[in-house]
Write a protein that holds these residues in place. Sequence first.
Motif, PDB file in Angstrom:
ATOM      1  N   GLY A   1      -8.545  38.265  20.610  1.00 48.24           N
ATOM      2  CA  GLY A   1      -7.512  39.282  20.669  1.00 48.24           C
ATOM      3  C   GLY A   1      -6.158  38.698  21.010  1.00 48.24           C
ATOM      4  O   GLY A   1      -5.145  39.062  20.407  1.00 48.24           O
ATOM      5  N   ALA A   2      -6.126  37.786  21.978  1.00 47.49           N
ATOM      6  CA  ALA A   2      -4.865  37.148  22.362  1.00 47.49           C
ATOM      7  C   ALA A   2      -4.270  36.380  21.191  1.00 47.49           C
ATOM      8  O   ALA A   2      -3.055  36.440  20.931  1.00 47.49           O
ATOM      9  CB  ALA A   2      -5.099  36.229  23.558  1.00 47.49           C
TER      10      ALA A   2
ATOM     11  N   ILE B   1       3.540  33.192  23.551  1.00 46.63           N
ATOM     12  CA  ILE B   1       2.695  32.308  24.349  1.00 46.63           C
ATOM     13  C   ILE B   1       1.304  32.922  24.447  1.00 46.63           C
ATOM     14  O   ILE B   1       1.139  34.067  24.877  1.00 46.63           O
ATOM     15  CB  ILE B   1       3.255  32.129  25.773  1.00 46.63           C
ATOM     16  N   ALA B   2       0.281  32.147  24.062  1.00 51.06           N
ATOM     17  CA  ALA B   2      -1.093  32.656  24.132  1.00 51.06           C
ATOM     18  C   ALA B   2      -2.053  31.525  24.433  1.00 51.06           C
ATOM     19  O   ALA B   2      -1.946  30.436  23.853  1.00 51.06           O
ATOM     20  CB  ALA B   2      -1.487  33.342  22.829  1.00 51.06           C
ATOM     21  N   ALA B   3      -2.989  31.783  25.332  1.00 49.66           N
ATOM     22  CA  ALA B   3      -4.067  30.843  25.640  1.00 49.66           C
ATOM     23  C   ALA B   3      -5.390  31.579  25.480  1.00 49.66           C
ATOM     24  O   ALA B   3      -5.555  32.697  25.985  1.00 49.66           O
ATOM     25  CB  ALA B   3      -3.937  30.301  27.062  1.00 49.66           C
ATOM     26  N   ALA B   4      -6.325  30.951  24.767  1.00 54.42           N
ATOM     27  CA  ALA B   4      -7.610  31.590  24.479  1.00 54.42           C
ATOM     28  C   ALA B   4      -8.750  30.651  24.858  1.00 54.42           C
ATOM     29  O   ALA B   4      -8.798  29.511  24.396  1.00 54.42           O
ATOM     30  CB  ALA B   4      -7.695  31.954  22.995  1.00 54.42           C
ATOM     31  N   ILE B   5      -9.644  31.124  25.695  1.00 57.30           N
ATOM     32  CA  ILE B   5     -10.828  30.371  26.093  1.00 57.30           C
ATOM     33  C   ILE B   5     -12.025  30.916  25.313  1.00 57.30           C
ATOM     34  O   ILE B   5     -12.305  32.116  25.353  1.00 57.30           O
ATOM     35  CB  ILE B   5     -11.073  30.486  27.611  1.00 57.30           C
TER      36      ILE B   5
ATOM     37  N   LEU C   1       0.733  27.856  21.597  1.00 56.89           N
ATOM     38  CA  LEU C   1      -0.671  28.224  21.418  1.00 56.89           C
ATOM     39  C   LEU C   1      -1.576  27.178  22.046  1.00 56.89           C
ATOM     40  O   LEU C   1      -1.365  25.974  21.861  1.00 56.89           O
ATOM     41  CB  LEU C   1      -1.016  28.327  19.925  1.00 56.89           C
ATOM     42  N   TRP C   2      -2.576  27.655  22.749  1.00 57.04           N
ATOM     43  CA  TRP C   2      -3.606  26.762  23.298  1.00 57.04           C
ATOM     44  C   TRP C   2      -4.936  27.493  23.203  1.00 57.04           C
ATOM     45  O   TRP C   2      -5.039  28.674  23.557  1.00 57.04           O
ATOM     46  CB  TRP C   2      -3.311  26.413  24.754  1.00 57.04           C
TER      47      TRP C   2
END
Length: 250
Positions: A118-119, A132-136, A182-183
């Motif tokens: 979603g992020a 800015i978005a970080a997704a695990i 992005l990460w």
Amino acid sequence: MSMLQGWSRVDIAGRHCEVFQPRRPNPHAFTVVYLHDLASTSLAANPVFSELFDRYGLPVIAPIAGPCWWADRRCPEFTADVTPEQFVRQQVMAYIADRWASVPPRIALLGISMGGQGALRFAFKNPNMFPIAAAISPAIDYQRHFGADDDTTLPAMYDDPEAVRQDTAILHVHPLNWPRNLWFCCDPTDHDWHEGGERLRMKLSALGIPHDHDLETRAGGHSWAYFNHMASRAVAFLAERLERERLRVV
């Protein structure tokens, strides 16, 4: 559930949200929107993430949306009058502006699993609002969940798995308009979702879109052992990129 220090509950437009207020908020109104996983797992009882938010002085708002996949589609488990994505873009962003005087690009996205995809999708669709978005462990290929024994939500939102695939984060990547920060990461033993992370990496690389990723670290597969293990890198990325955006010359 017992909430850790700094956490509280609020209602926004009739929807429950959890809010974290650090002891020493950062001086630049940096804020994080956290999108939860399929099980709606709260971070309010998670000492790993809570300590990191407090260390960096990051207020956090975490809407509770159920198994909605954070899609821009009506979801029966969410509400009939607004989609989960619209709720975040409109009501949650308005709450952030009112409570913390924070506006883009001083707002970052963080998500895990369902929330991770979603992020990424929010950022690809609205790169100016969410740069800015970080997704695990992002569950990018969530069409794979369509029709699962425990899934009644996706068939109510989409006609078939192909309709889901067309709405995935990878299909929302625009070659000329993308989020600047992005990460994402995924454990190689996460057999459901690692392939999607690899395909996203390849597409971003082919298009020359800057991004950071870790698809090699092994720390427990698709589990909270892995999510907590990667938490420090995810939150540090958000804090560093929020500062970078603040100093960016437009």
